[in-house]
Write a protein that holds these residues in place. Sequence first.
Motif, PDB file in Angstrom:
ATOM      1  N   ILE A 508       0.870  -1.177   0.000  1.00 48.35           N
ATOM      2  CA  ILE A 508       0.000   0.000   0.000  1.00 48.35           C
ATOM      3  C   ILE A 508       0.907   1.227   0.000  1.00 48.35           C
ATOM      4  O   ILE A 508       1.738   1.387   0.903  1.00 48.35           O
ATOM      5  N   PHE A 509       0.768   2.073  -1.015  1.00 43.75           N
ATOM      6  CA  PHE A 509       1.687   3.208  -1.124  1.00 43.75           C
ATOM      7  C   PHE A 509       0.979   4.432  -1.689  1.00 43.75           C
ATOM      8  O   PHE A 509      -0.084   4.332  -2.313  1.00 43.75           O
ATOM      9  N   ASP A 510       1.620   5.564  -1.474  1.00 44.26           N
ATOM     10  CA  ASP A 510       1.136   6.846  -1.980  1.00 44.26           C
ATOM     11  C   ASP A 510       1.885   7.139  -3.283  1.00 44.26           C
ATOM     12  O   ASP A 510       3.099   7.390  -3.254  1.00 44.26           O
ATOM     13  N   PRO A 511       1.199   7.146  -4.426  1.00 45.17           N
ATOM     14  CA  PRO A 511       1.900   7.365  -5.695  1.00 45.17           C
ATOM     15  C   PRO A 511       2.487   8.761  -5.824  1.00 45.17           C
ATOM     16  O   PRO A 511       3.386   8.978  -6.645  1.00 45.17           O
ATOM     17  N   ALA A 512       2.011   9.689  -5.015  1.00 47.74           N
ATOM     18  CA  ALA A 512       2.514  11.062  -5.086  1.00 47.74           C
ATOM     19  C   ALA A 512       3.836  11.234  -4.355  1.00 47.74           C
ATOM     20  O   ALA A 512       4.567  12.196  -4.615  1.00 47.74           O
ATOM     21  N   THR A 513       4.166  10.311  -3.445  1.00 43.89           N
ATOM     22  CA  THR A 513       5.371  10.499  -2.639  1.00 43.89           C
ATOM     23  C   THR A 513       6.329   9.308  -2.671  1.00 43.89           C
ATOM     24  O   THR A 513       7.431   9.403  -2.138  1.00 43.89           O
ATOM     25  N   ILE A 514       5.936   8.210  -3.287  1.00 42.19           N
ATOM     26  CA  ILE A 514       6.808   7.030  -3.264  1.00 42.19           C
ATOM     27  C   ILE A 514       8.143   7.359  -3.915  1.00 42.19           C
ATOM     28  O   ILE A 514       8.216   7.992  -4.964  1.00 42.19           O
ATOM     29  N   ASP A 515       9.217   6.933  -3.273  1.00 43.83           N
ATOM     30  CA  ASP A 515      10.559   7.203  -3.781  1.00 43.83           C
ATOM     31  C   ASP A 515      11.555   6.422  -2.936  1.00 43.83           C
ATOM     32  O   ASP A 515      11.219   5.902  -1.870  1.00 43.83           O
ATOM     33  N   ARG A 516      12.777   6.368  -3.419  1.00 45.58           N
ATOM     34  CA  ARG A 516      13.859   5.816  -2.605  1.00 45.58           C
ATOM     35  C   ARG A 516      14.576   6.966  -1.916  1.00 45.58           C
ATOM     36  O   ARG A 516      14.658   8.082  -2.428  1.00 45.58           O
TER      37      ARG A 516
END
Length: 564
Positions: A508-516
């Motif tokens: 479950i993730f936020d596509p607006a903030t997902i990052d490494r």
Amino acid sequence: MATTTAATSLLIRNARIVDGNGAPARTGSVAVRDGKIVAVGEVPPDTLPAGTREIDAKGQVVAPGFIDVHTHFDPQICWDRLATPCIEHGVTTVLMGNCSLSLAPVKKADQRALAGMFKQIEDIPLATFAEGVPWSWETYPEYLDFIRKDLGINVAGLVGHSALRGYVMGAAAQERAATPAEIAEMCRVLQDAIRGGAAGLSTSYVDVDEHMKPVASRLATREEVIALGQAMKAVGRGIIQTVPVFYNPPQQLENIHEMAEISRQTGLMCTLAPIVHSTTSSLWSDSLAALAEENANGARVFGQSMPRTFDINIRLSETSFLLLAMPAWAEAMRMPLDERRAVFADPARRADLRMQFGFLRFGIPMLEDVFTVGRVARAENKALEGRKLAAIAAERGVDIADVMLDLAVSEDLETEFALTNFLHVDPQGVTAILSDPNIHIGASDAGAHISQFCGAGDTSYLLGRWVRDLKAFTLERAVQRLTSELADAFGIQGRGRIVSGLAADLVIFDPATIDRGTEDFVRDVPGNANRYVRHATGIDKVLVNGAVVWEDGAYTDARAGQVV
């Protein structure tokens, strides 16, 4: 560490469901019970029992757990059943045992030699093996039985061809081709491994051991590999992975053609890693053309590539596969730290070190532009961080090698030097590779070269950089590339899709903030060793077989991973 119990039933509500099949996202719920997905979309009220945990995923995406098909967690999984930090990036299944190396099968007398291969090829220290790897197994099924206990992540494993040859042939494995009787015995041992849970076989065209001898798989004939592939096919499961001679274009292309023929003869999928983009060579496009040609002619042969640039950190207190390629540097890098420091400080040794360092200019285009000072150990050197070594060398009237050695010696060899943006950099070229139907998203190398870079994080980087920022992929296509495509190709059954009846591996993730995140250098490896780690942003929860193993920025106590 946060503590949770593994709920037997969960309901994820209001989610943007990206199911892994490539279909358009839809809003709905996902119901989970006893480790399985039991309903998707509209969930009838009586699907789950009273007391079910509910998760409101409004504004977030729920996707199948990601799969990383090229890792070297074989040693790390012995002391870290989570394969950190992969889970933080939404990875729920890792495939390890790549590049002809696995920790089994192995006889007691050969354990040190096998550890030495891992040290040379994957940069995992011998002290780490001594403290973190118990060697309580001999066969591959015994190794899998050892790691099954308390797994937090799903693990698939390849049997290393070099380990397999060594187990059957002893020292002769690195000296000659196998006899028919030895091939037959290798087939028997490999079939036992596949029946015991192994996912396939890995080989290598390129690697050497700590004595610079070709690893055992390089002595195998094509007929031997075909026999091993046919043995796996007879059991009903298997793939073959290899490392091509990536520094020699004609040889890499020949490796592709040979693996295609092996695929046709065995009926198995064959995979080569890595395929990387370069602005100074057409090898990447020639490789794509060769893969397309061979697959059009009945093979199943695929390349692997990664979304990140090929960046490397060098610390003279650690190890470096780049420096080990130069004899004078390699000699020093294998010494204890005090002796190493003395060699690097010795003016009489500088001529050889300086001359051999020049070889990097042949392998790394525009070295002067991409080689910088990373993090320093002393406050008085802080102003050097981020500066190009070539610029510092020009100011001081010395060679780049002198700048590197002088600074490192002054900081007890703890200085970080960074090679960045020199390979696999051009967004258009990398997109062409990552979009190619004959390429799988892989080649992360997570778990290897840990004191030079962190291989984990490619999944969140793909979704952040290539989906959100560059818009090179739709979210649905990118998720498909990280899930169902890999599950299907690599024979990882019952995973990779949000479908009723499949395993509840979910992210479950936020596509607006997902990052490494940035790479952090930490000392948390057995043997008092260091590694780089990357944490993720935008990953809210990760479920492995229905158990929430990551939430609120921390690991839970849930351990529901399986050997798959």
